[in-house]
Design an enzyme around this catalytic site. Structure first.
Site, PDB file in Angstrom:
ATOM      1  CB  SER A 192      -0.952  -0.040   1.198  1.00  0.00           C
ATOM      2  OG  SER A 192      -1.945   0.943   1.105  1.00  0.00           O
ATOM      3  CG  ASP A 326      -6.983  -2.517  -3.593  1.00  0.00           C
ATOM      4  OD1 ASP A 326      -7.424  -1.525  -2.978  1.00  0.00           O
ATOM      5  OD2 ASP A 326      -5.768  -2.739  -3.727  1.00  0.00           O
ATOM      6  CG  HIS A 356      -6.050  -1.820   0.086  1.00  0.00           C
ATOM      7  ND1 HIS A 356      -5.154  -1.546  -0.934  1.00  0.00           N
ATOM      8  CD2 HIS A 356      -5.531  -1.236   1.194  1.00  0.00           C
ATOM      9  CE1 HIS A 356      -4.161  -0.835  -0.456  1.00  0.00           C
ATOM     10  NE2 HIS A 356      -4.357  -0.623   0.833  1.00  0.00           N
TER      11      HIS A 356
END
Length: 386
Positions: A192, A326, A356
């Protein structure tokens, strides 16, 4: 005496009920906004996980407004209580708490027999540039280190790109002597926001090689956050309400970067500094305020996906992991295309039922999702090729 105790109990019960109401109503409201699409792994478990996260955030906000604690610190501590299980360190692994050039790190070092120099991985954790990683007992770093026989340097959050750079340079300079790691086999990676830092760091290093140290050999990007120019891509539209990352939350995380001025190229900062310099204000209007520091940054430090082709041609061999459900899913796929178009070697793993943050739930007991194991194994397999 009994009457006073009864009154105190009633008051306490009323306060507790009010507190619960303040938490339950927003959580219920949040639940109504969730849209878990068909095909998401373990939807009921994702529902529960999201409710817990939202509840923690709301309690932290209430306590923060009451002045009892900082909301972010409360969330970090509570996440550690939920997800950090103090498991004994395997006999095949050493964990060291160190400082590299002033930045705290944790090194996961496999204790295999001496021989050929090992590979290394500098790992930057996700968390929207806001939350700290669960540093003490991070299962992701443990698993990668053990299964791929790799020395992993874990860098927690919040971490600035400059911190990531000095840690990487420091590790490359001591890898062979202190850890028996071949500096030519050291990759950088992250998930991320951590993947954003890894990609931005690789692009920064490719533009400033001085020949004194080898560059990282590859980049490992796990559902990376790669640009802040367009929040209306298809993955944003389709997955805007899929936990654990909503579209609005992505904008909030990037906003933290904007508030620090990291989104503005240095040339423009130097241009407008003469107009926005606090020194131009009368002294009474700038008491205790520091003058702004012009950071020698570039927009690509936040949006690596948007850098020029000439820079991307210099990119390292890349591993990209994306998830079907996501909001950031399109970033990785678009970066994959851009890198392939300029001739960079890219390995792509897509979790068709993933969301995610799914890697964070690896080996977390009842919170574990099946796809997290698949994702972790694909990462390990790639690291083994370095």
């Amino acid at each position: 005496m009994h009457t006073e105790i009864t009154i105190l109990l009633i008051v306490f019960a009323a306060l507790f009920a009010a507190f619960c109401l303040l938490v339950v109503v927003p959580v219920y409201s949040e639940l109504r906004n969730i849209n878990i699409l068909h095909g998401v792994a373990n939807p009921w478990k994702l529902h529960v996980t999201h409710c817990v996260y939202v509840g923690i955030s709301i309690v932290g906000q209430i306590l923060g407004q009451l002045g009892l604690c900082n909301q972010m610190n409360f969330i970090r501590r509570f996440r550690c209580c939920i997800m950090a299980h103090k498991r004994p360190v395997p006999c095949r692994l050493r964990i060291k708490v160190l400082t590299f050039s002033g930045v705290p790190v944790r090194v996961y070092e496999p204790t295999t027999a001496p021989g050929e120099k090992k590979r290394g991985l500098v790992y930057f954790h996700g968390g929207g540039w806001v939350f700290g990683c669960i540093h003490d007992y991070n299962e992701v770093c443990r698993y990668i280190s053990l299964e791929s026989d790799t020395t992993v340097v874990s860098v927690g959050y919040p971490a600035h790109l400059d911190d990531c750079e000095v840690v990487t340079h420091h590790f490359l300079s001591i890898a062979a002597a202190d850890f028996g790691v071949d500096p030519r086999r050291v990759a950088v990676g992250g998930d991320s926001a951590g993947a954003n830092l890894a990609a931005a760091l690789c692009q920064r290093l490719s533009k400033s090689q001085d020949g004194h140290l080898p560059s990282p050999c590859a980049q490992v990007l796990i559902y990376p956050a790669l640009q802040m120019a367009d929040f209306h891509l298809p993955s944003y539209q389709l997955n805007h309400s899929v936990p654990i990352l909503f579209r609005g939350r992505v904008v909030f995380y990037f906003l933290q970067q904007i508030l620090e001025g990291k989104h503005v190229p240095v040339e423009l900062k130097l241009c407008y500094k003469k107009w926005l310099d606090p020194e131009n204000l009368p002294p009474q209007f700038r008491k205790g305020v520091r003058s702004p520091v012009v950071i020698t940054s570039h927009d690509a430090d936040i949006s690596p996906l948007l850098d020029e082709d000439d820079v991307l041609r210099l990119a390292l061999p890349t591993f990209i992991l994306t998830c079907e459900f996501d909001v950031l899913g399109d970033y990785g796929i678009l970066f994959l295309k851009r890198l392939k178009d300029v001739g960079v070697d890219v390995t792509w793993e897509h979790l068709s039922d993933g969301f995610h943050g799914i890697i964070s739930f690896f080996n977390q007991g009842w919170l574990t999702f099946q796809s997290s194991q698949k994702g972790m194994d694909s990462i390990v397999q790639y690291v083994k090729t370095l």
